[in-house]
Design an enzyme around this catalytic site. Sequence first.
Site, PDB file in Angstrom:
ATOM      1  CD  GLU A 135    -109.204  25.568 -64.257  1.00 22.62           C
ATOM      2  OE1 GLU A 135    -110.210  24.595 -63.044  1.00 22.62           O
ATOM      3  OE2 GLU A 135    -108.122  25.530 -62.817  1.00 22.62           O
ATOM      4  CD1 TRP A 176    -118.656  26.946 -28.804  1.00 21.49           C
ATOM      5  CD2 TRP A 176    -117.137  28.032 -29.814  1.00 21.49           C
ATOM      6  NE1 TRP A 176    -118.070  26.999 -27.454  1.00 21.49           N
ATOM      7  CE2 TRP A 176    -117.183  28.121 -28.634  1.00 21.49           C
ATOM      8  CE3 TRP A 176    -115.910  28.762 -30.088  1.00 21.49           C
ATOM      9  CZ2 TRP A 176    -115.719  27.983 -27.837  1.00 21.49           C
ATOM     10  CZ3 TRP A 176    -114.851  29.752 -29.625  1.00 21.49           C
ATOM     11  CH2 TRP A 176    -114.756  29.059 -28.603  1.00 21.49           C
ATOM     12  CB  SER A 177    -116.870  33.500 -31.812  1.00 20.80           C
ATOM     13  OG  SER A 177    -115.917  32.125 -32.023  1.00 20.80           O
ATOM     14  CD  GLU A 178    -122.795  33.833 -27.305  1.00 20.77           C
ATOM     15  OE1 GLU A 178    -122.393  34.290 -26.427  1.00 20.77           O
ATOM     16  OE2 GLU A 178    -122.839  32.943 -26.729  1.00 20.77           O
ATOM     17  CE  LYS A 213    -107.639  24.461 -67.515  1.00 24.33           C
ATOM     18  NZ  LYS A 213    -106.959  23.136 -67.927  1.00 24.33           N
ATOM     19  CG  ASP A 214    -100.823  28.876 -64.388  1.00 19.82           C
ATOM     20  OD1 ASP A 214    -101.868  27.755 -63.866  1.00 19.82           O
ATOM     21  OD2 ASP A 214    -100.126  29.239 -64.893  1.00 19.82           O
ATOM     22  CD  GLU A 263    -112.367  26.715 -56.536  1.00 16.78           C
ATOM     23  OE1 GLU A 263    -111.931  26.327 -57.512  1.00 16.78           O
ATOM     24  OE2 GLU A 263    -111.360  26.852 -55.750  1.00 16.78           O
TER      25      GLU A 263
END
Length: 128
Positions: free
Chosen positions: A76, A47-49, A94-95, A69
């Site tokens: 995990e 949209w912003s091109e 995990k943290d 992620e």
Amino acid sequence: MGRIYRKPGFLRSLNQAWRGMMYTVKTQKHVQFHLFAGSAVLLLAWWSEVTRLEWLILILAIGSVIGAEVMNSAIETVVDMVQPNFHPLAGMAKDIAAGAVLVTAIQAVVIGFVVFLPPLLRLASKMF
């Protein structure tokens, strides 16, 4: 005589990677959120091109967050497998993995501001 290990072929490796990604998308809410947010950013970019370079930077930022992620989910899973009961070091691992996701997400937000703020300010100045 022992069994000889053969490396899987390229297509089999690709299929295994795809299977892992699909499992992660189906089971991890944060991955689903990042895919949704990344799609929204790409729609805003269209949209912003934005320029070709801005497209590449946005795609790299989105891919970095999703990749982090997915790695976080893998870490995990392994931690849960080898340490099903609570252990402070397992929790810290995990943290730390989650912290890597946070770093890439903050980076992506900053990139978003740098790319989208000027066109949005120009649009706002035309409107008011």
